[in-house]
Design a protein around this motif. Structure first.
Motif, PDB file in Angstrom:
ATOM      1  N   GLU A  95       0.820  -1.207   0.000  1.00  0.00           N
ATOM      2  CA  GLU A  95       0.000   0.000   0.000  1.00  0.00           C
ATOM      3  C   GLU A  95       0.857   1.261   0.000  1.00  0.00           C
ATOM      4  O   GLU A  95       0.437   2.305  -0.502  1.00  0.00           O
ATOM      5  CB  GLU A  95      -0.948  -0.013   1.197  1.00  0.00           C
ATOM      6  CG  GLU A  95      -2.066   0.991   1.097  1.00  0.00           C
ATOM      7  CD  GLU A  95      -3.292   0.601   1.912  1.00  0.00           C
ATOM      8  OE1 GLU A  95      -3.548   1.287   2.930  1.00  0.00           O
ATOM      9  OE2 GLU A  95      -3.964  -0.381   1.546  1.00  0.00           O
ATOM     10  N   SER A 232      -7.703   1.227  -0.539  1.00  0.00           N
ATOM     11  CA  SER A 232      -7.000   0.608   0.580  1.00  0.00           C
ATOM     12  C   SER A 232      -7.520  -0.805   0.775  1.00  0.00           C
ATOM     13  O   SER A 232      -8.736  -1.039   0.809  1.00  0.00           O
ATOM     14  CB  SER A 232      -7.216   1.405   1.862  1.00  0.00           C
ATOM     15  OG  SER A 232      -6.666   0.684   2.968  1.00  0.00           O
ATOM     16  N   THR A 235      -9.853  -1.423   3.857  1.00  0.00           N
ATOM     17  CA  THR A 235     -11.268  -1.069   3.814  1.00  0.00           C
ATOM     18  C   THR A 235     -11.974  -1.575   2.560  1.00  0.00           C
ATOM     19  O   THR A 235     -13.197  -1.553   2.511  1.00  0.00           O
ATOM     20  CB  THR A 235     -11.426   0.460   3.864  1.00  0.00           C
ATOM     21  OG1 THR A 235     -10.783   1.028   2.710  1.00  0.00           O
ATOM     22  CG2 THR A 235     -10.804   1.041   5.132  1.00  0.00           C
ATOM     23  N   VAL A 239      -9.601   5.631  -1.171  1.00  0.00           N
ATOM     24  CA  VAL A 239      -9.006   6.605  -0.259  1.00  0.00           C
ATOM     25  C   VAL A 239      -9.217   7.973  -0.899  1.00  0.00           C
ATOM     26  O   VAL A 239      -8.676   8.258  -1.965  1.00  0.00           O
ATOM     27  CB  VAL A 239      -7.503   6.326  -0.061  1.00  0.00           C
ATOM     28  CG1 VAL A 239      -6.872   7.419   0.795  1.00  0.00           C
ATOM     29  CG2 VAL A 239      -7.291   4.954   0.554  1.00  0.00           C
ATOM     30  N   GLN A 244      -7.426  10.439   4.964  1.00  0.00           N
ATOM     31  CA  GLN A 244      -7.773   9.018   4.918  1.00  0.00           C
ATOM     32  C   GLN A 244      -6.549   8.160   4.620  1.00  0.00           C
ATOM     33  O   GLN A 244      -6.400   7.062   5.171  1.00  0.00           O
ATOM     34  CB  GLN A 244      -8.850   8.770   3.860  1.00  0.00           C
ATOM     35  CG  GLN A 244     -10.242   9.181   4.278  1.00  0.00           C
ATOM     36  CD  GLN A 244     -11.288   8.686   3.286  1.00  0.00           C
ATOM     37  OE1 GLN A 244     -10.973   8.039   2.294  1.00  0.00           O
ATOM     38  NE2 GLN A 244     -12.541   9.001   3.563  1.00  0.00           N
ATOM     39  N   CYS A 248      -5.195   5.071   6.967  1.00  0.00           N
ATOM     40  CA  CYS A 248      -5.031   3.696   6.475  1.00  0.00           C
ATOM     41  C   CYS A 248      -3.614   3.190   6.737  1.00  0.00           C
ATOM     42  O   CYS A 248      -3.419   2.051   7.173  1.00  0.00           O
ATOM     43  CB  CYS A 248      -5.347   3.635   4.986  1.00  0.00           C
ATOM     44  SG  CYS A 248      -7.109   3.781   4.601  1.00  0.00           S
ATOM     45  N   GLN A 252      -2.393  -0.058   9.620  1.00  0.00           N
ATOM     46  CA  GLN A 252      -1.954  -1.316   9.020  1.00  0.00           C
ATOM     47  C   GLN A 252      -1.466  -2.345  10.032  1.00  0.00           C
ATOM     48  O   GLN A 252      -1.632  -3.549   9.821  1.00  0.00           O
ATOM     49  CB  GLN A 252      -0.838  -1.058   8.008  1.00  0.00           C
ATOM     50  CG  GLN A 252      -1.331  -0.684   6.644  1.00  0.00           C
ATOM     51  CD  GLN A 252      -0.324  -1.058   5.575  1.00  0.00           C
ATOM     52  OE1 GLN A 252       0.725  -1.625   5.840  1.00  0.00           O
ATOM     53  NE2 GLN A 252      -0.649  -0.743   4.352  1.00  0.00           N
TER      54      GLN A 252
END
Length: 323
Positions: A95, A232, A235, A239, A244, A248, A252
């Motif tokens: 990510e 993300s 979720t 994002v 946000q 995220c 993690q």
């Protein structure tokens, strides 16, 4: 309309030699990326990526910036050939590379963050040794029940970390707890169980104590709103802004990776091509199984990256999935 997602792999995708053949296509990236990484981190990351040794590359404070850097370089090579995504996402560590591709995070800050992430996770593992295990063929509810049983029997944390597929579930926790969970899953009729060689636990409550320090590091950065849509995997949703994105990345350590849900969400929004951008090959296989009508590509070596470029060279500009 057809759309392309870039998916960025996480820890476990590392291998000695990763990225070396990619810079033959773009030697300028040696100075702009690899030398920058060596200087910022104060370690010979370039040599470790290209020459190893494997044991040193496996250490989390090295693995995480190594995979991140290789993924960012692969993205730059693709972009240099005019191959751009409509949307990006990443699996766990991946990510961070996705946030770079989306314009949220820059290379230098990303390197510092993933180095710190690896150091913090390694510090937890030294204090409370743990691991990850994989259960294939047992439904989520069944694994949840077995986690409760293993935790009660061993007194250790055992929790679901990744929902990679509906029937491929990664668990995380203490060594004895995960071992018990895998034993119980095997007895319950799992198709396969195994321990992952990743050097410690992830995405579980064992890591809750390091969230605050990592959050302070994120708060000190100038994150930007995405210029390319980014989902993300915590979720399985877009994002929308820098705030946000920061949340995220902060969450993690203890949150599950909802990979199957993320791939399905991208498919629902029109993605039918998945490109695994970085040293791995596991995500492209997962995407193919979750979304069997999609086409997948890899970039873990020069020939496969060339195949992706040949197939996707005419893709349209990013932004098609903004809502």
């Amino acid at each position: 309309m057809s759309s392309t997602a870039f998916v960025f792999p996480g820890q476990g995708s590392q291998r000695v030699g990763m990225g070396r053949d990619l810079v033959a296509d773009r030697p300028d990236l040696i100075e702009s990326h690899y030398r920058v990484a060596d200087e910022i981190l104060g370690i010979p990351l370039t040599r470790l990526c290209w020459e190893g040794p494997a044991q040193e590359l496996r250490a989390m404070p090295v693995t995480q910036p190594a995979v991140f850097l290789t993924s960012v370089v692969a993205h730059e090579v693709l972009r240099g050939h005019g191959v751009v995504p409509d949307v990006v996402t990443g699996h766990s560590l991946g990510e961070f590379a996705a946030m770079v591709a989306a314009g949220v995070l820059d290379l230098r800050d990303g390197l510092r963050l993933v180095r710190l992430r690896g150091e913090l996770m390694d510090s937890v593992n030294r204090t409370v040794p743990g691991c990850l295990g994989v259960v294939i063929g047992v439904p989520v509810a069944g694994v949840e029940e077995l986690c409760v049983r293993a935790a009660a029997d061993t007194g250790e944390v055992v929790e679901i970390a990744n929902l990679n597929e509906d029937r491929q579930i990664v668990v995380s926790g203490g060594l004895a707890g995960v071992a018990a969970l895998l034993k119980y899953a095997d007895e319950a009729g799992a198709e396969r169980v195994l321990t992952l060689d990743v050097g410690g636990p992830a995405h579980c409550s064992l890591l809750s104590g390091i969230e605050e320090e990592f959050g302070r590091a994120i708060d000190g950065l100038d994150l930007r709103d995405p210029v390319v849509p980014v989902y993300s995997a915590l979720t399985a949703a877009p994002v929308l802004d820098a705030r946000q994105a920061a949340e995220c990345l902060r969450r993690q350590f203890t949150s599950r990776v909802l990979w199957a849900d993320t791939v399905r969400a991208l498919t629902d929004f029109g993605v039918d091509r998945f490109v695994e951008v970085g040293p791995g090959k596991a995500l492209s296989k997962l995407c193919q199984r979750i979304s069997p009508d999609s086409t997948t590509y890899r970039t873990n070596d020069a020939p496969r990256l060339a195949q992706a470029v040949a197939a996707l060279g005419a893709v349209r500009s990013p932004g098609a999935l903004v809502r």
